[in-house]
Design an enzyme around this catalytic site. Structure first.
Site, short mmCIF file in Angstrom:
data_model
loop_
_atom_site.label_atom_id
_atom_site.label_comp_id
_atom_site.label_asym_id
_atom_site.label_seq_id
_atom_site.Cartn_x
_atom_site.Cartn_y
_atom_site.Cartn_z
N LYS A 167 0.81 -1.22 0.00
CA LYS A 167 0.00 0.00 0.00
C LYS A 167 0.85 1.28 0.00
O LYS A 167 0.36 2.35 -0.39
CB LYS A 167 -0.91 0.00 1.22
N THR A 170 -8.08 9.31 5.18
CA THR A 170 -8.48 8.09 4.50
C THR A 170 -9.28 7.23 5.45
O THR A 170 -9.41 7.53 6.64
CB THR A 170 -7.26 7.31 3.97
N ASN A 183 -3.51 -1.42 6.51
CA ASN A 183 -2.31 -1.26 5.70
C ASN A 183 -2.27 0.05 4.91
O ASN A 183 -1.23 0.69 4.82
CB ASN A 183 -2.15 -2.46 4.75
N GLY A 235 -10.25 -4.38 -2.45
CA GLY A 235 -10.88 -3.28 -3.18
C GLY A 235 -10.49 -3.23 -4.64
O GLY A 235 -11.13 -2.55 -5.44
N GLY A 236 -9.42 -3.94 -4.99
CA GLY A 236 -9.05 -4.06 -6.40
C GLY A 236 -8.00 -3.09 -6.90
O GLY A 236 -7.67 -3.11 -8.10
N GLY A 237 -7.42 -2.25 -6.02
CA GLY A 237 -6.42 -1.30 -6.50
C GLY A 237 -5.15 -1.96 -7.00
O GLY A 237 -4.62 -1.60 -8.05
N GLU A 276 -9.44 -14.27 -3.89
CA GLU A 276 -10.24 -13.80 -2.77
C GLU A 276 -10.55 -14.95 -1.82
O GLU A 276 -10.55 -16.11 -2.23
CB GLU A 276 -11.59 -13.27 -3.27
N ALA A 297 -15.40 -13.75 1.44
CA ALA A 297 -15.46 -12.33 1.06
C ALA A 297 -15.23 -12.21 -0.44
O ALA A 297 -14.34 -11.50 -0.89
CB ALA A 297 -14.44 -11.51 1.84
N SER A 309 1.28 -9.63 -0.39
CA SER A 309 0.92 -8.21 -0.34
C SER A 309 1.21 -7.53 0.98
O SER A 309 1.35 -6.30 1.04
CB SER A 309 -0.55 -8.02 -0.71
N ASN A 341 1.58 -7.60 8.05
CA ASN A 341 1.21 -6.97 9.31
C ASN A 341 0.07 -7.74 9.96
O ASN A 341 -1.08 -7.65 9.53
CB ASN A 341 0.77 -5.52 9.06
#
Length: 320
Positions: free
Chosen positions: A49, A71, A76, A174-176, A199, A203, A304, A307
């Site tokens: 991120k 935000t 993350n 979210g797909g970013g 996924e 979810a 990805s 944490n």
């Protein structure tokens, strides 16, 4: 809606150089199918991120820098924005859903962010209220071209580091990340590199959305059943448009498969991965995405983030 271009991603790569780590490609867990790992867990904030957040902060004008950014994030992205904002002297506020991982919230505060708690279903509403009332610049976790372009730099690096790659596997929340990486892959090597999203079954809004052609949104009481807290969100119209046009496939994994992947990455690859960060490896280890025999360099799984609560990590690594 205009989509992010590969030129946007390349510009982001130049803009964030020196702020983010160019993470290496490392070997996948021993004894499993052949694939490489892109450990974004090695970023200073422990997740990919930082790329999108750093790009967004770098593009702020002088007025936005004075007033600050806001935000909404489960962890993350909030950490990433706090880190990137502090590095450039910009005030940062993060609206965090109640129940978010304590380790992530503590790190946001350690990077001088103001943390505002909200009910999971209200976090975006609260953030937009602060944007309106305090004049803050909203930097969403994924529904933003600046963020998507920054996340796409993961894809550019993979394509440079492994010229033989034919499949990139990555998590979808979210797909970013998937939007940015698919943008890079489809432009740099059109038709020769597949990008596959993963996924949790619990979810799987993106999988439903792409299957039906209509944007699906599951309520928090459904998505909060998964341990993969970083992907308990649905696509936005912006990321849905990107993935509809550019993502090749999406698959789902079970909670048991996620847990086994966290343990496999720890024992077999010496990497700390949070459940969301282990989704791509989980799909490969479970055989949801085929690999090329004897050619680890052909398949790359994005780890990805890393944490997670130490107690949860200890339980998962111990197989409990």
């Amino acid at each position: 809606m205009e989509l992010v271009t590969v030129d946007d991603v390349r510009s982001a790569a130049a803009r964030i150089e020196g702020t983010v780590v160019r993470t290496p490609l490392t070997a996948g867990p021993a004894g499993g199918p052949p694939f490489l790992l892109k450990p974004e867990s090695l970023q200073p904030t422990g997740a990919f991120k930082l790329r999108g957040a750093a790009n967004a902060v770098a593009l702020l004008d002088a007025r936005q820098r004075r007033r600050g950014v806001v935000t909404h994030s489960s962890g993350n992205h909030g950490q990433a924005l706090a880190y990137a904002a502090r590095a450039q002297g910009v005030p940062c506020t993060v609206v965090v859903p109640e129940g978010a991982a304590k380790v992530k919230v503590d790190r946001m505060r350690a990077w001088d962010a103001r943390v505002v708690m909200a009910a999971p279903a209200e976090r975006e509403t609260v953030a937009r209220g602060l944007e309106r009332d305090e004049g803050l610049e909203l930097v969403p976790p994924f529904d933003d071209d600046r963020v998507i372009a920054g996340q796409g730099t993961v894809g550019l690096e993979i394509l440079e580091q492994s010229p033989e790659v034919t499949t990139i596997v990555l998590p979808v929340g979210g797909g970013g990340l998937a939007s940015g990486v698919a943008t890079a892959a489809s432009a740099v090597h059109p038709g020769s590199v597949r990008v596959v999203g993963v996924e949790p079954e619990l979810a799987a809004e993106a999988a439903e959305s792409l299957r039906t052609g209509h944007l699906a949104a599951w309520p928090p009481e459904q998505t909060y059943r998964t341990m993969a807290d970083g992907v308990r969100v649905c696509l936005s119209p912006r990321t849905f448009a990107h993935l509809s046009a550019r993502l090749d496939e999406i698959v789902t994994v079970t909670e048991d498969e996620i847990a086994r992947a966290v343990a496999a990455l720890a024992h077999g690859a010496r990497l700390v991965a949070e459940p969301s960060g282990a989704l791509a490896a989980a799909a490969l280890l479970a055989g949801r995405v085929p690999t090329v025999p004897g050619r680890a360099e052909a398949t790359v799984a994005v780890v990805s983030g890393g944490n997670l609560d130490p107690e949860l990590f200890a339980r998962l690594v111990a197989g409990r």
